[in-house]
Structure formats: structure tokens, C-alpha cells
Write a protein that holds these residues in place. Structure first.
Motif, PDB file in Angstrom:
ATOM      1  N   PHE A   9      36.702   7.678  11.684  1.00 14.02           N
ATOM      2  CA  PHE A   9      37.727   7.729  10.728  1.00 14.02           C
ATOM      3  C   PHE A   9      38.410   6.432  10.316  1.00 14.02           C
ATOM      4  CE2 PHE A   9      42.413   8.662  10.139  1.00 14.02           C
ATOM      5  CZ  PHE A   9      42.403   9.399   8.793  1.00 14.02           C
ATOM      6  N   ALA A  10      38.373   5.627  11.159  1.00 15.44           N
ATOM      7  CA  ALA A  10      38.912   4.275  10.794  1.00 15.44           C
ATOM      8  C   ALA A  10      38.035   3.575   9.855  1.00 15.44           C
ATOM      9  CB  ALA A  10      38.810   3.341  12.134  1.00 15.44           C
ATOM     10  N   ALA A  31      36.470  12.579  25.804  1.00 14.61           N
ATOM     11  CA  ALA A  31      36.161  11.283  25.726  1.00 14.61           C
ATOM     12  C   ALA A  31      35.341  10.933  24.703  1.00 14.61           C
ATOM     13  CB  ALA A  31      35.817  10.551  26.724  1.00 14.61           C
ATOM     14  N   SER A  32      34.269  11.713  24.444  1.00 11.73           N
ATOM     15  CA  SER A  32      33.076  11.354  23.427  1.00 11.73           C
ATOM     16  C   SER A  32      33.674  11.952  22.114  1.00 11.73           C
ATOM     17  CB  SER A  32      31.962  12.314  23.953  1.00 11.73           C
ATOM     18  OG  SER A  32      32.320  13.772  23.788  1.00 11.73           O
ATOM     19  N   ILE A  33      34.641  13.017  21.932  1.00 11.09           N
ATOM     20  CA  ILE A  33      35.173  13.340  20.725  1.00 11.09           C
ATOM     21  C   ILE A  33      36.114  12.269  20.534  1.00 11.09           C
ATOM     22  CG2 ILE A  33      36.991  14.848  19.685  1.00 11.09           C
ATOM     23  CD1 ILE A  33      35.647  17.054  21.700  1.00 11.09           C
ATOM     24  N   GLY A  34      37.015  11.657  21.207  1.00 15.15           N
ATOM     25  CA  GLY A  34      37.924  10.666  20.964  1.00 15.15           C
ATOM     26  C   GLY A  34      37.140   9.272  20.405  1.00 15.15           C
ATOM     27  N   GLY A  60      36.356   5.102   7.599  1.00 20.92           N
ATOM     28  CA  GLY A  60      36.818   5.669   6.266  1.00 20.92           C
ATOM     29  C   GLY A  60      38.140   5.231   5.642  1.00 20.92           C
ATOM     30  N   VAL A  61      38.991   4.919   6.530  1.00 21.77           N
ATOM     31  CA  VAL A  61      40.008   4.305   5.990  1.00 21.77           C
ATOM     32  C   VAL A  61      39.851   2.846   5.463  1.00 21.77           C
ATOM     33  CG1 VAL A  61      42.373   3.514   6.772  1.00 21.77           C
ATOM     34  CG2 VAL A  61      41.567   5.615   7.514  1.00 21.77           C
ATOM     35  N   ILE A  62      39.043   2.260   6.221  1.00 28.11           N
ATOM     36  CA  ILE A  62      38.801   0.661   5.641  1.00 28.11           C
ATOM     37  C   ILE A  62      37.913   0.714   4.311  1.00 28.11           C
ATOM     38  CG2 ILE A  62      37.160  -1.289   6.220  1.00 28.11           C
ATOM     39  CD1 ILE A  62      37.784  -0.931   9.275  1.00 28.11           C
ATOM     40  N   LEU A  63      37.110   1.757   4.145  1.00 34.24           N
ATOM     41  CA  LEU A  63      36.375   1.875   2.924  1.00 34.24           C
ATOM     42  C   LEU A  63      37.385   2.243   1.830  1.00 34.24           C
ATOM     43  CD1 LEU A  63      33.131   4.117   3.976  1.00 34.24           C
ATOM     44  CD2 LEU A  63      33.331   1.560   3.314  1.00 34.24           C
ATOM     45  N   VAL A  64      38.270   3.281   1.941  1.00 33.72           N
ATOM     46  CA  VAL A  64      39.330   3.621   1.015  1.00 33.72           C
ATOM     47  C   VAL A  64      40.105   2.263   0.724  1.00 33.72           C
ATOM     48  CG1 VAL A  64      41.298   5.038   0.399  1.00 33.72           C
ATOM     49  CG2 VAL A  64      39.111   5.971   1.638  1.00 33.72           C
ATOM     50  N   SER A  65      40.575   1.808   1.717  1.00 28.67           N
ATOM     51  CA  SER A  65      41.616   0.521   1.477  1.00 28.67           C
ATOM     52  C   SER A  65      41.021  -0.642   1.057  1.00 28.67           C
ATOM     53  CB  SER A  65      42.459   0.309   2.792  1.00 28.67           C
ATOM     54  OG  SER A  65      41.697  -0.024   3.670  1.00 28.67           O
ATOM     55  N   ALA A  66      39.832  -0.855   1.396  1.00 27.08           N
ATOM     56  CA  ALA A  66      39.100  -2.164   0.710  1.00 27.08           C
ATOM     57  C   ALA A  66      38.583  -1.857  -0.636  1.00 27.08           C
ATOM     58  CB  ALA A  66      37.840  -2.319   1.525  1.00 27.08           C
ATOM     59  N   PHE A  67      38.227  -0.563  -1.013  1.00 22.36           N
ATOM     60  CA  PHE A  67      37.843  -0.519  -2.470  1.00 22.36           C
ATOM     61  C   PHE A  67      38.828   0.583  -3.100  1.00 22.36           C
ATOM     62  CE2 PHE A  67      33.876  -1.182   0.348  1.00 22.36           C
ATOM     63  CZ  PHE A  67      33.629  -2.280  -0.188  1.00 22.36           C
ATOM     64  N   ALA A  68      40.101   0.270  -3.014  1.00 22.56           N
ATOM     65  CA  ALA A  68      40.917   1.033  -3.363  1.00 22.56           C
ATOM     66  C   ALA A  68      40.840   1.027  -5.107  1.00 22.56           C
ATOM     67  CB  ALA A  68      42.346   0.939  -3.173  1.00 22.56           C
ATOM     68  N   GLY A  69      40.811  -0.019  -5.394  1.00 24.14           N
ATOM     69  CA  GLY A  69      40.357  -0.271  -7.050  1.00 24.14           C
ATOM     70  C   GLY A  69      39.401   0.504  -7.771  1.00 24.14           C
ATOM     71  N   GLN A  70      38.294   0.708  -6.648  1.00 20.28           N
ATOM     72  CA  GLN A  70      36.981   1.332  -7.413  1.00 20.28           C
ATOM     73  C   GLN A  70      37.000   2.826  -6.842  1.00 20.28           C
ATOM     74  OE1 GLN A  70      33.626  -1.205  -6.292  1.00 20.28           O
ATOM     75  NE2 GLN A  70      35.069  -2.728  -5.966  1.00 20.28           N
ATOM     76  N   VAL A  71      37.500   3.202  -5.847  1.00 21.07           N
ATOM     77  CA  VAL A  71      37.473   4.526  -5.304  1.00 21.07           C
ATOM     78  C   VAL A  71      38.728   5.320  -5.782  1.00 21.07           C
ATOM     79  CG1 VAL A  71      37.189   6.104  -3.475  1.00 21.07           C
ATOM     80  CG2 VAL A  71      36.213   3.741  -3.485  1.00 21.07           C
ATOM     81  N   HIS A 109      38.600  14.338  10.572  1.00 19.85           N
ATOM     82  CA  HIS A 109      38.776  12.988  10.450  1.00 19.85           C
ATOM     83  C   HIS A 109      37.336  12.039  10.276  1.00 19.85           C
ATOM     84  CE1 HIS A 109      42.432  14.118  12.388  1.00 19.85           C
ATOM     85  NE2 HIS A 109      42.977  12.892  11.836  1.00 19.85           N
ATOM     86  N   ALA A 110      36.352  12.635  10.839  1.00 16.97           N
ATOM     87  CA  ALA A 110      34.946  12.082  10.835  1.00 16.97           C
ATOM     88  C   ALA A 110      34.544  12.004   9.515  1.00 16.97           C
ATOM     89  CB  ALA A 110      33.972  12.247  11.984  1.00 16.97           C
ATOM     90  N   VAL A 111      34.774  13.062   8.602  1.00 13.07           N
ATOM     91  CA  VAL A 111      34.074  13.053   7.369  1.00 13.07           C
ATOM     92  C   VAL A 111      34.549  12.263   6.225  1.00 13.07           C
ATOM     93  CG1 VAL A 111      33.281  15.830   7.797  1.00 13.07           C
ATOM     94  CG2 VAL A 111      35.614  15.142   6.642  1.00 13.07           C
ATOM     95  N   LEU A 112      35.618  11.512   6.481  1.00 12.69           N
ATOM     96  CA  LEU A 112      36.383  10.662   5.584  1.00 12.69           C
ATOM     97  C   LEU A 112      35.027   9.360   5.193  1.00 12.69           C
ATOM     98  CD1 LEU A 112      38.437  10.100   3.662  1.00 12.69           C
ATOM     99  CD2 LEU A 112      39.418   8.523   5.624  1.00 12.69           C
ATOM    100  N   PRO A 113      34.394   8.816   5.815  1.00 12.49           N
ATOM    101  CA  PRO A 113      33.400   8.092   5.408  1.00 12.49           C
ATOM    102  C   PRO A 113      32.435   8.537   4.250  1.00 12.49           C
ATOM    103  CG  PRO A 113      33.656   7.652   7.458  1.00 12.49           C
ATOM    104  CD  PRO A 113      34.556   8.814   7.307  1.00 12.49           C
ATOM    105  N   GLY A 114      31.982   9.922   4.798  1.00 15.09           N
ATOM    106  CA  GLY A 114      31.210  10.752   3.949  1.00 15.09           C
ATOM    107  C   GLY A 114      31.442  10.775   2.437  1.00 15.09           C
ATOM    108  N   ILE A 115      32.835  11.125   2.386  1.00 15.70           N
ATOM    109  CA  ILE A 115      33.602  11.513   1.130  1.00 15.70           C
ATOM    110  C   ILE A 115      33.343  10.272   0.151  1.00 15.70           C
ATOM    111  CG2 ILE A 115      35.529  12.053  -0.213  1.00 15.70           C
ATOM    112  CD1 ILE A 115      36.368  13.534   2.330  1.00 15.70           C
ATOM    113  N   VAL A 116      33.760   9.356   0.937  1.00 18.89           N
ATOM    114  CA  VAL A 116      33.648   7.801   0.324  1.00 18.89           C
ATOM    115  C   VAL A 116      32.437   7.600  -0.232  1.00 18.89           C
ATOM    116  CG1 VAL A 116      34.343   5.604   0.137  1.00 18.89           C
ATOM    117  CG2 VAL A 116      35.950   7.321   1.425  1.00 18.89           C
TER     118      VAL A 116
END
Length: 302
Positions: free
Chosen positions: A97-98, A87-90, A100-111, A38-45
């Protein structure tokens, strides 16, 4: 050939993820695979923004770096923040991951990244993205070739680093005593988990890849306590998962990736049930032998 490529790609995903997952389970870090996936999603974007396209190499680099950062944060919060590991993992994977989801949704037209594709994947469509060889004489799915490369890389890492991985997994104190860097092997393992995870995105998605990392190794762990047999059994269960999942999906006309994860769970249930029945039978045999070995009471002399 389409069905064959789907099965082979699924098998490669399950094998590469399962081999690394064996070490995660033995280190009691199984859910770190979930966190990294889940955490690698921002790296992809971010890699897409920098490179300008969905080329595999930049995305692997971006995901790998985010995986290392996530691992560092998990260890930092655990050691310095005195949080429990879970707890540290959570904390780490949820906010990354959140983000990354924000980046994908906010720039959906560009990404050009589909959220559902990232989460669930669709291995059934891999034949739509092929590489052509020999003037069109041979067309091979790109994802299949990527997974061949990743699987070879994972196998080479485990073969070359078997001793270091073995020592730091089973006896990190002794490993540190003889000069083996536990931190180095830890971060190398996490880096390979990150690379394998993002390479598997297009096949099984960020969520379902967790099943490949955890379930086949966990199934193998029920049958053996030795590392090498566990690695081999995990590979076998991974291949069975890919084959059974494909034909289950064809039968029910459903998601292939979801069917593969379902078959992985079914195999785990079968092995777990077998172990429980075997344990009950063994306990009954032990009780019978114990009763047969009881010393008979002797009569007192008159």
C-alpha cells in the motif's frame, strides 16, 4: 433516480463483498480482505501507466494480479518465514500500500487518480459518469453497470464452485484427500476478492470496502452456523446497510459511503446485543429447569 442508483450500487457492493467475506470469516481470514484492498493500489497505478487511461478492464486485471501476488506473499511469509498469519498480513499489505501511495503522490501530475477518492470513494457522484443508451433516452451510471457485472460474476463463482468452496473452507484435509485442490480454491477466492475490491473503489473506496467485506458477514455469523443461511443473511444485511446508510447520509448531510459503513456497524451492534440478551435469558431458563429437576432429599427410615 439518482438516489435509487446510489442505493442500488451500494447494495451491489455490499452483496458482492459480503458473499466473499462469508468465506473469509469462516476461514479465519477476514483481515486478508483489508490487506488486499490496500495492496492492490500499486496494481491500479501500474495498470494506468500501461493502458494510458482509467479503463476498467486494465485496472481490474492489474488489481487482480496484485491481489494474487499479495496473497502469495502472505502465504509465503507464513509458511516459509514462519511468521504468524496476522504478522505476514501486516508486513505484506503495509509495504504494498505504501508503494502505491508513493506512486500516486510521485506521479500525481501524470496519473489521474485522486488519493482521497481511492481511500474513501464518493458514491454520491456516480451519476456524473454515465453511459448513454438509446440516443440519450437512458443514462445509467457506469459504476452501477460495473457492479452488476461483478455481482453476477461473484454469484456465478459461488454457485458453480459451491462444493469446492464448502469443502476447502470447512474440511481442507478431507478436500485434499479426495483430490480437491485447496490451493487452487484459495487463490481463486483471493482473485475474486481482489476484483471485487477494485471494482468497489469508485463507490466506497479502499478503506470502507473492508467494512462491506467483514461487517455484514460477521453480523450474519452471529445468527447462524450454516453456510447457506449465512450467505443469505449477509445479503439481507448488505441491502439494509445500503438503504439505511443512504438515508442516514441525507439526514446528516454527510458522506454516503461513511454512513453506509456506520449503519453496518449499528446493525452488527443490534444483532450482538440481541444475541447477548438471548443468551442471558436462555441461561436463566436452563438454571430454572435445573432447579426444578433437582431430586428432593429423602428422610432416613427410623
Amino acid at each position: 433516480m439518482d438516489g435509487l442508483y446510489i442505493i442500488l450500487t451500494g447494495a451491489l457492493v455490499a452483496i458482492s463483498c459480503g458473499l466473499l467475506g462469508c468465506f473469509l470469516i469462516l476461514r479465519k481470514m477476514a483481515m486478508i480482505g483489508d490487506a488486499i484492498s490496500h495492496a492492490v493500489l500499486p496494481g491500479i497505478v501500474i495498470a494506468y501507466f500501461i493502458a494510458g487511461d482509467r479503463d476498467t478492464i486494465p485496472m481490474l486485471i492489474g488489481a487482480g494480479l496484485l491481489g494474487i501476488i499479495a496473497t502469495f506473499l502472505i502465504e509465503y511469509f507464513h509458511q516459509k518465514g514462519r511468521l504468524q498469519t496476522d504478522a505476514s498480513i501486516g508486513v505484506t499489505f503495509t509495504w504494498l500500500f505504501a508503494l502505491g501511495v508513493i506512486l500516486v503522490s510521485a506521479f500525481a501530475g501524470q496519473v489521474d487518480i485522486d488519493q482521497e477518492c481511492v481511500l474513501y470513494g464518493e458514491i454520491g457522484l456516480i451519476e456524473l459518469d454515465v453511459l448513454i443508451f438509446g440516443d440519450g433516452a437512458m443514462m445509467i451510471p457506469r459504476v452501477f453497470l460495473i457492479m452488476i457485472f461483478i455481482t453476477i460474476l461473484v454469484l456465478a463463482f459461488i454457485i458453480v464452485g459451491y462444493r469446492g468452496l464448502y469443502l476447502t473452507t470447512f474440511d481442507p484435509v478431507y478436500a485434499a484427500t479426495i483430490g480437491v485442490s485447496t490451493a487452487l480454491w484459495h487463490y481463486m477466492l483471493m482473485g475474486f476478492v481482489s476484483l471485487t475490491t477494485v471494482a468497489s473503489f469508485e463507490a466506497v473506496g479502499a478503506i470502507l470496502v473492508v467494512a462491506m467485506i467483514v461487517v455484514p458477514p460477521a453480523t450474519a455469523y452471529l445468527l447462524t452456523e450454516k453456510l447457506l443461511p449465512m450467505l443469505l443473511l449477509s445479503t439481507v444485511f448488505g441491502v439494509l446497510t445500503a438503504i439505511g446508510g443512504y438515508y442516514l447520509a441525507v439526514w446528516i448531510d454527510g458522506s454516503i459511503a461513511g454512513a453506509m459503513a456506520t449503519v453496518a456497524g449499528i446493525l452488527f451492534g443490534i444483532v450482538y446485543g440481541y444475541q447477548r440478551v438471548k443468551k442471558i435469558k436462555d441461561s436463566k431458563v436452563d438454571m430454572t429447569l435445573l432447579e426444578q429437576q433437582e431430586i428432593p432429599h429423602t428422610r432416613s427410615a427410623t
